[in-house]
Each structure stands twice: as structure tokens, then as C-alpha cells.
Design an enzyme around this catalytic site. Structure first.
Site, mmCIF file in Angstrom:
data_model
loop_
_atom_site.group_PDB
_atom_site.id
_atom_site.type_symbol
_atom_site.label_atom_id
_atom_site.label_comp_id
_atom_site.label_asym_id
_atom_site.label_seq_id
_atom_site.Cartn_x
_atom_site.Cartn_y
_atom_site.Cartn_z
ATOM 1 C CD GLU A 77 -1.330 -2.479 1.701
ATOM 2 O OE1 GLU A 77 -0.115 -2.536 1.998
ATOM 3 O OE2 GLU A 77 -2.072 -3.474 1.708
ATOM 4 C CD1 TRP A 204 16.754 -34.029 -18.537
ATOM 5 C CD2 TRP A 204 15.726 -34.276 -16.585
ATOM 6 N NE1 TRP A 204 17.632 -33.636 -17.555
ATOM 7 C CE2 TRP A 204 17.011 -33.784 -16.347
ATOM 8 C CE3 TRP A 204 14.888 -34.518 -15.481
ATOM 9 C CZ2 TRP A 204 17.501 -33.534 -15.057
ATOM 10 C CZ3 TRP A 204 15.366 -34.265 -14.212
ATOM 11 C CH2 TRP A 204 16.665 -33.776 -14.017
ATOM 12 N NE ARG A 218 12.987 -28.588 -7.779
ATOM 13 C CZ ARG A 218 13.945 -29.258 -8.399
ATOM 14 N NH1 ARG A 218 15.121 -28.690 -8.639
ATOM 15 N NH2 ARG A 218 13.748 -30.508 -8.793
ATOM 16 C CB THR A 230 13.585 -39.343 -4.715
ATOM 17 O OG1 THR A 230 12.238 -39.776 -4.889
ATOM 18 C CG2 THR A 230 13.900 -38.266 -5.730
ATOM 19 C CG ASP A 234 15.670 -39.522 -9.428
ATOM 20 O OD1 ASP A 234 15.811 -40.628 -9.977
ATOM 21 O OD2 ASP A 234 14.578 -38.953 -9.297
ATOM 22 C CG LEU A 238 15.596 -32.031 -4.571
ATOM 23 C CD1 LEU A 238 15.116 -32.594 -3.243
ATOM 24 C CD2 LEU A 238 14.557 -32.342 -5.659
ATOM 25 C CD GLU A 322 10.578 -31.293 -7.474
ATOM 26 O OE1 GLU A 322 10.836 -31.904 -8.523
ATOM 27 O OE2 GLU A 322 11.103 -30.220 -7.153
ATOM 28 C CB ALA A 328 3.191 -39.465 -4.193
#
Ligand SMILES: Nc1c(N[C@@H]2O[C@H](COP(=O)(O)O)[C@@H](O)[C@H]2O)[nH]c(=O)[nH]c1=O
Length: 549
Positions: A77, A204, A218, A230, A234, A238, A322, A328
Site C-alpha cells: 500500500e 528427462w 521450487r 529418490t 536420482d 532440488l 517431488e 506420494a
């Protein structure tokens, strides 16, 4: 009389209705602009909300804009007022969210007041209960006309604009309501639903453009979380590598700590890593991680909910998941995932053993599938980005139990502006409202009457019924008896007129309001209902008296 008739004629004129609609459309577009502006610093303002402000002249031209750039910087503001300069006088300021006032520092409000802004349109009230309404009251007390979308002004276009404001600060709103950080599950999969080949190779699936979008995600998050699989598979970094925004903390959830000694995540020279594990897991490896500067946090029960509750307490606002399918699924099943973002690449890899983004959820029929809400589809390079919410953005913290319900129970309560009176322990200021207050009541029992030493004693035996309507009726009769028996309690109850009453029990989610307003607050509701009944009686008797006079 003539005035009333004239105003009726004016309101029903199609010309005026069109003008009102145009007015709403203008308000809506500036509020959307304020919401868009506020998003420019997403991730940088955490744990504060994203604030944007647009100042428009009476002829509808933008005179100045601003957004909160980062935590602790000049309010949106104030920036907009500076940019608009002399055009502020008599202008309208559009705010996506009511300003907060964490430290008694009214900079945002005083900037608008001193600049002579005539009207302020607010997208949503501040979601945090202790800040909610304060800035709006303050601005109104200075004579500014304040319109809050959905309260003073309502229409379809304004409702859509309001939704943008909710979405832009969804992490804060979710966090405030659910006591876990806002969690977004992101994955990239092939057209045949695989997140890697059978070999585990995944670099990928999505295009470079899509991966840049992931870096942005991210950059908007306080932390990125993955599981042990992971890390082993991998060896991710990150980090946010799109050149702006901040870099989130990396979190690894690993039960066994069966993790490699060499991993990108153990390099904490630029960003920190926290490993969440089961209490007592591989102590020697924990020492090794500590020697690398990696923080290890042990949990008695390592599961997504416990971990998220922990990071909520540490002040995290938003977390990007991720991880692979197993974690998940567990995160979805435990209800901590709020939003899903899926990049779908037009590739087919096949492979019956190739992993998919979400593991076992125990569902057997398609009717059990989780349906996303507010789904968006966007093409990103060759990929399709599908996103949506697993849980709707809560419509701000309810004034307990909810604005509409409170108003229905007691019309004297203004659901948007009312103060809240909490009571719980009998020695609190309003402790006499508690069931446990030592005020004996005399109630019918069988063919006779009996005295119980408190409402709670009467309620517990022998009426306690599993049926809510019976429970509520029993409680209401007992409360009515208590407040009618003790005139000073009735006076005290009437003195709270206009306020929402909440039994501040943190654990009784039926009679109490819960720790953060998640309870149904039936005791508070019944007291408000009783108060309303007494208020009705006194206004009827006052009417009778005046008729008699
Ligand atoms: N393969 C794959 C993704 N994989 C995710 O990205 C992580 C690697 O991150 P970094 O080491 O920082 O580049 C990896 O561990 C996994 O979580 N993401 C995507 O957007 N698209 C892709 O095709």
C-alpha cells in the site's frame, strides 16, 4: 416518503443496474490486478502473505501500484501510494487482502489514510483470526469507505475476483485452517503414466521449459521434500535454478537411513538439508550427516502427517513434494496434500515395472477416485500441465462456527465484524458460561424435580444420548434453567450481545471451538441462541411497555 420512492425508482432503473454492473466489473478487474501483482513475489514474502495494491483514479486510470516484495520490506500500500503521489486524493485503492498488522505497525493503513484515499476495496479479510478485521475497522474509523468483496458488494464477477485472492494466498489460508503447511505434489510423467523407465532412469521426461516451471515452483516453496528412494535413484539437487526467487530447504524423509554417503543433497554450502527419520535409526549415519552439516530430526512415528505438523510448527508455509509414488500415496492418504501439479509429456516408455506417480491408495472402484477441484490445463512447450486442488481452499477462517450459521443463531451478531468472547475454565472472565461452573440447577426428573450441582452434572446422567439433536436439546434446557435461575448470569450473558461466544475447548470438537476454530462450538451456539431468545423477550416487553404508555 418521497425520498424512499425516488430511490426505489432509481434502483430499479435498467440504466443504474448497468452502471452498477460496470462498477463491479471495474472493481473486479482492479482486484484481480492487485492479486496478480501480489503473486510476483510468491515465495519471498513467506511466512507473510502476498500483498498487492492498485490505486485507481475516479476516472478508472491506474495511478500507482505496489506489492510486498519480501518479508519485512515496505508494504504494498505504501509503495502504491508513493507511486500515485497526488493522484491518491479521492482515489480508490484495491487490495487483494486486508493488511496485517503484526507488530502494531500501521504503515499500510496510515499510508492510505494520509494520502487521502477515499475508498478501499478489499478482496479478502486477513485469514489469521487475530489480525482479521483490524485494518478494515481502522480504515473505516478514519472515514474511508471500505468495501469487502462478498460482504458489502456481491456479484458473479466480484466472486470470481475474490476467488483469485483466495488462490493467491492459498498456502497461508490452508496453513491457518489445517495446521500443516500447504503441500503441492508435483510430478512429471509420460503419456502412459510412468515417472521413470523400468530401470529407474528418468532424466528427462518433461521438456526443458517444463523443468524451468518446476524451478519456479521450487522458488515459491519454503521446502522441497523427497523420500529415500529418490535420493538413491536420482541423486537430485532440488535447487531453484531459474535465476530468481529463493532457494527452498531440502527435506528427505527416510525411515531406515539406508542412504548413500555421497549425494548432492549432503552439500549444504548453498542450501540446507534436513533429514527426517525414525527415532533411533542408524545412529552412526546420523553422525555422518551431522558432520556434513545436514540436520537430522527424529520422529517417534515417521509419517507425512507427523512430519508436516512438525514443519508447520517450525513456521513453514508451503512445501513442494517431488517424491516417488510410494511416499506420494502415503502423503495423499494422510490428507496432507492440497494441490497436485502434473506435467504430462507426449512420450510412451512402457514397462510393467516402470513406476507411476502415485502408489497404493487402497481404492478398488473408479467411484472412489479423488476428483481434483478447480482444474487448470496449460500447454508448456510440448507438455501438458494439469493442476488442481485435492482440497478446496477454505473460505477463510470461520468466525466460529461459521459466519452464516452464527448469523442464523443470533441475528444481532454481525458475522463479519463481531468480536469473539472465549470462555473455557470456570475461573476465566466469562468462566460462568462453562458447563462446569458451580451453579446448581433444579430440573424435572421422572415425575419429580431434582437438583444437580452444575449443568454438566445434569447433562452427564442419565440423558447423555448419542443422538446430537437429543444432546443439544438436553443441554439447551439445562442452560436455560441455569441462566433463568441466576439473574446475574443472565445479565452477564446479555452484556455479550453482538459478540460471538466460543467455548475455547481445544479438544472437544462438538461442544467447543477447537484449537483453531475447527470445532463445532455447540455450547457457544446454544448460549448465543439463549441470548437471542432473552433479547427477543426484552424487546417484546419493551414494546408492550411503550404501547401501554
Ligand atoms: N524426471 C523429471 C523430474 N524428476 C524430479 O526432479 C528431481 C531432480 O531434480 P534436480 O536434481 O534438481 O534437477 C528428481 O529427483 C525428481 O524428483 N522432474 C521433472 O519436472 N521432470 C522430469 O522429467
Amino acid at each position: 416518503m418521497a425520498m424512499a420512492a425516488l430511490s426505489f425508482r432509481l434502483c430499479s432503473s435498467p440504466l443504474i443496474c448497468r452502471a452498477t454492473l460496470d462498477h463491479h466489473a471495474t472493481d473486479a478487474s482492479f482486484i484481480r490486478r492487485a492479486a496478480d501483482l501480489s503473486e510476483m513475489s510468491a515465495g519471498l514474502t513467506s511466512p507473510h502473505p502476498n500483498f498487492g495494491c492498485v490505486i485507481a483514479t475516479p476516472s478508472g486510470k491506474v495511478a500507482g501500484e505496489g506489492y510486498l516484495y519480501a518479508q519485512g520490506t515496505k508494504p504494498a500500500e505504501a509503495l502504491a501510494v508513493e507511486a500515485a503521489g497526488e493522484f491518491c486524493r479521492g482515489s480508490t485503492a484495491y487490495l487483494n487482502m486486508e493488511p496485517g498488522d503484526c507488530h502494531g505497525d500501521h504503515t499500510a493503513v496510515s499510508a492510505l489514510v494520509q494520502a487521502g484515499v477515499g475508498r478501499v476495496v478489499v478482496g479478502i479479510r486477513h485469514p489469521l483470526q487475530h489480525l482479521r478485521g483490524a485494518a478494515i475497522r481502522e480504515m473505516r474509523s478514519h472515514g474511508i469507505e471500505v468495501n469487502v468483496l462478498g460482504e458489502d458488494v456481491q456479484s458473479k464477477v466480484l466472486e470470481d475476483a475474490r476467488k483469485c485472492c483466495l488462490l493467491v494466498n492459498a498456502p497461508l489460508i490452508h496453513r491457518a485452517c489445517s495446521r500443516v503447511p500447504f503441500s503441492l505434489l508435483k510430478y512429471a510423467m509420460t503419456l502412459d503414466g510412468k515417472i521413470a523407465a523400468s530401470s529407474g532412469h528418468a532424466a528427462w521426461i518433461s521438456s526443458k521449459l517444463s523443468r524451468t516451471r518446476v524451478f519456479e515452483l521450487r522458488g515459491r516453496s519454503d521446502a522441497v521434500i523427497v523420500g529415500g528412494n529418490t535420493v538413491r535413484q536420482d541423486d537430485p539437487r532440488l535447487t531453484a535454478r531459474h535465476g530468481q526467487g529463493h532457494t527452498p530447504t531440502r527435506i528427505v524423509m527416510s525411515q531406515s537411513l539406508d542412504l548413500p554417503e555421497k549425494a548432492n543433497l549432503w552439500d549444504v554450502s548453498e542450501v540446507s538439508t534436513i533429514v527426517a527419520t525414525q527415532r533411533g535409526a542408524r545412529k552412526s549415519y546420523q553422525k555422518f550427516l551431522a558432520s556434513k552439516g545436514v540436520e537430522v530430526v527424529e520422529f517417534d512415528m515417521l509419517n507425512p502427517r507427523e512430519v508436516m505438523e512438525y514443519f508447520h510448527l517450525r513456521g513453514y508455509l508451503s512445501i513442494l513434494w517431488e517424491c516417488g509414488g510410494t511416499l506420494a500415496a502415503s502423503a495423499i492418504a494422510s490428507g496432507v496434500i492440497h494441490k497436485v501439479v502434473a506435467f504430462i509429456a507426449p512420450k510412451i516408455i512402457g514397462g510393467s515395472k516402470a513406476p507411476s506417480p502415485v502408489g497404493e491408495l487402497g481404492m478398488v472402484e473408479m467411484t472412489q477416485a479423488l476428483n481434483l477441484i478447480d482444474v487448470c490445463y496449460e500447454q508448456v512447450g510440448p507438455d501438458m500441465l494439469v493442476s488442481g486442488f485435492l482440497q478446496p481452499v477454505p473460505d477463510l477462517l470461520p468466525v466460529i462456527p461459521s459466519e452464516d450459521a452464527t448469523f442464523e443463531i443470533d441475528p444481532s451478531v454481525n458475522p463479519f465484524e463481531s468480536s469473539i468472547i472465549f470462555f473455557y475454565k470456570t475461573w476465566d472472565l466469562y468462566g460462568s458460561f462453562s458447563n462446569f461452573s458451580p451453579h446448581p440447577i433444579r430440573m424435572p426428573f421422572g415425575d419429580d424435580y431434582r437438583t444437580w450441582s452444575s449443568v454438566e452434572h445434569y447433562y452427564q446422567v442419565p440423558h447423555n444420548s448419542p443422538f446430537n439433536d437429543v444432546k443439544i436439546e438436553v443441554m439447551y434446557m439445562a442452560l436455560k434453567c441455569k441462566f433463568s435461575t441466576y439473574p446475574h448470569l443472565k445479565t452477564m450473558l446479555l452484556s455479550t450481545a453482538g459478540s460471538v461466544l466460543v467455548e475455547a475447548s481445544p479438544h472437544d470438537l462438538f461442544w467447543g471451538g477447537g484449537r483453531e476454530g475447527e470445532g463445532l462450538n455447540y455450547l457457544g451456539r446454544l448460549l448465543m441462541q439463549l441470548r437471542s431468545e432473552y433479547l427477543g423477550e426484552s424487546s417484546v416487553s419493551a414494546e408492550n411497555t411503550s404501547l401501554a404508555l
